[in-house]
Design an enzyme around this catalytic site. Structure first.
Site, short mmCIF file in Angstrom:
data_model
loop_
_atom_site.label_atom_id
_atom_site.label_comp_id
_atom_site.label_asym_id
_atom_site.label_seq_id
_atom_site.Cartn_x
_atom_site.Cartn_y
_atom_site.Cartn_z
N SER A 20 15.26 21.32 -15.89
CA SER A 20 14.20 21.94 -16.32
C SER A 20 14.57 23.19 -17.07
O SER A 20 15.44 24.15 -16.65
CB SER A 20 13.35 22.94 -14.96
OG SER A 20 12.40 23.49 -15.28
N HIS B 3 0.74 -1.59 0.12
CA HIS B 3 0.04 0.13 -0.26
C HIS B 3 1.12 1.16 -0.21
O HIS B 3 0.66 2.08 0.69
CB HIS B 3 -0.69 0.12 1.27
CG HIS B 3 -1.46 -1.06 1.53
ND1 HIS B 3 -2.71 -1.52 1.15
CD2 HIS B 3 -1.05 -2.08 1.91
CE1 HIS B 3 -3.47 -2.73 1.53
NE2 HIS B 3 -2.28 -3.55 2.48
N LYS C 31 15.82 21.57 -10.61
CA LYS C 31 16.15 20.42 -11.51
C LYS C 31 16.49 19.01 -12.12
O LYS C 31 17.84 20.19 -12.19
CB LYS C 31 14.79 20.62 -12.32
CG LYS C 31 13.18 21.20 -11.73
CD LYS C 31 12.95 21.16 -10.34
CE LYS C 31 12.35 19.12 -10.85
NZ LYS C 31 10.64 18.77 -11.34
#
Ligand code: ARG
Length: 464
Positions: A283, A162, A289
């Site tokens: 980016s 999960h 990034k």
């Protein structure tokens, strides 16, 4: 004169509409069948000679012509194909070229054969060959996974259910999980290959051929295991294409799941791994990034391969027997599924070689969040407590630790003992990360000793 530019011009008086002619053409993409079709044509020529349909001299002439076409294609590359780009499909391209080169004899090659059994044969040859390619590419990914597992044998990370931390596992165990998925993919492709490796040639248009073609001999020459047993089925069967895109789809499911794990692990939130600059992008706006585009693209391209699988099913489902032109749509689906899955396998192999583990962060994550709670319950079971009771008591201990904002190992012996008299001083040893891993010692478990064996076995399987 029977010299229409088309293979079927005789009964027609008008030329086709130009736009329709383009719509009808498959030469732009089915030229990829050139080698397969040439090879099958050579075998058919030989079969016609043995059947007495072609004289020795004619057969020799045709065979030489076909070989010359193959040489010119190899030398000329795309330009050779573009010269006759008004060809309807690869079959008419080859036949037209053959007649140009060898004249009258070339006009006999199509005896006892149709483009229907021809295209089915060429597709099967093509699929068979690319399966061999893909099996190799899968092995490279598997090899790289084993290398990462061996190079980082001591690394551990939380295993999840999960997407919640569950129990610790070795990084090598994670690697071997994907190794297993890919091993099934290799088997699935082998199975697909076995069913594809049946010769349709000799079924002609739909009813079979009236010439004494020895189909078994043709099959042997082309490396097919068997011949098809029903001509109607043989020319209209594209199950092998669906098998292929299905096997390709499952490879993509596996690569996509691996991508998802890697993308998550590379995020600051997980911080388990760093992808090298070689497989990352930046980016255009945010200077800080570093993005895992390689894995995102693999995950994204999965959808495209599933689409090809579905489009083939839908194309086939309503077709009356036998051949229908709808089936020409099989090519782009199969070709693009192959190109996509191969590129994704290659990219994934490279990414695996460009992962640096942050072992400390992984270890910390594996030690925080009560991943050893099951171990504590098992400890109590080992001292005679029924599992359900042990589960309940351990749950209470977890609640107590949560209130104190500490891990189970941080609780004192007296604190632990207050929950059950069965708890002994060795409990702290039981709760260590090392012990939690080591107790998963049955086949398939993450105990280091088992994982070592699994790695050795995996190496041996790759060598087979
Ligand atoms: N280009 C065709 C295909 O891919 C070849 C078979 C054409 N046969 C026919 N009867 N028109 O299916």
């Amino acid at each position: 004169m029977t010299g229409s530019k088309k293979l079927w011009g005789g009964r027609f008086t008008d030329e086709p509409d130009a736009a329709f002619a383009r719509f009808n053409q498959s030469f732009g993409f089915d030229r990829r069948l050139f080698h397969a079709d040439t090879k099958a044509s050579l075998a058919h020529c030989e079969a016609l000679r043995r059947a007495g349909v072609l004289g020795d001299e004619e057969a020799r002439c045709i065979a030489e012509g076909l070989c010359l076409i193959a040489i010119r294609a190899a030398e000329g590359g795309a330009a050779y194909f573009d010269e006759l780009n008004e060809a309807e499909d690869v079959h008419s391209f080859i036949e037209t070229r053959l007649i140009e080169i060898v004249g009258e004899a070339g006009r006999r090659l199509h005896t006892g054969r149709s483009r229907n059994d021809q295209v089915a044969t060429a597709m099967r040859l093509w699929v068979r060959d690319v399966i061999d390619d893909l099996k190799q590419e899968i092995r490279v990914v598997q090899t790289n996974l084993l290398e990462s597992a061996e190079a980082n044998f001591d690394a551990m990370l939380p295993g999840y259910t999960h997407l919640q931390r569950a129990q610790p596992v070795l990084w090598a165990h994670w690697c071997l999980a994907y190794f297993e998925m890919l091993a099934r993919d290799v088997e699935r492709f082998a199975d697909t290959r076995r069913r594809a490796n049946v010769l349709p040639l000799g079924s002609a248009a739909l009813a079979g051929t009236s010439y004494a073609i020895d189909r078994e001999q043709v099959a042997r020459e082309l490396g097919f295991d068997e011949v098809t047993r029903n001509s109607l089925d043989a020319v209209s069967d594209r199950d092998f294409c669906v098998d292929f895109t299905h096997a390709a789809s499952l490879v993509m499911v596996h690569l996509s799941r691996m991508s998802e794990d890697i993308i998550l692990y590379a995020s600051a939130e997980f911080g388990f791994i760093e992808l090298s600059d070689r497989v990352s992008t930046g980016s255009s706006l945010m200077p800080q990034k570093k993005n895992p585009d390689a894995m995102e693209l693999v995950r994204g391209k999965a959808g495209r391969v599933f689409g090809h699988n579905l489009s083939l099913l839908v194309t086939m489902k309503g077709l009356p027997l036998a051949y229908n032109k709808d089936m020409q749509e099989d090519k782009e689906a199969v070709f693009d599924a192959f190109d996509t899955v191969r590129a994704c396998l290659q990219t994934t192999a490279t990414v695996i070689n460009n992962i640096a583990l942050r072992e400390d962060a992984m270890r910390v994550a594996a030690s925080r969040g009560y991943l050893n709670a099951t171990e504590l319950a098992d400890y109590l079971v080992g001292r005679g407590m029924p599992f359900r009771t042990a589960h309940d008591i351990t749950g209470r201990i977890v609640r107590h630790a949560l209130e104190r904002a500490v891990e189970l190992n941080d609780l004192s012996f007296d604190e632990l003992k207050s929950f059950s008299a069965l708890i002994e001083p060795d409990v702290h040893h039981a709760l260590t990360l090392e012990n939690t891993l080591a107790t998963k010692a049955q086949t398939g478990g993450t105990a280091p000793a088992r994982v070592r064996e699994a790695l050795t076995a995996a190496r041996a399987r790759l060598g087979e």
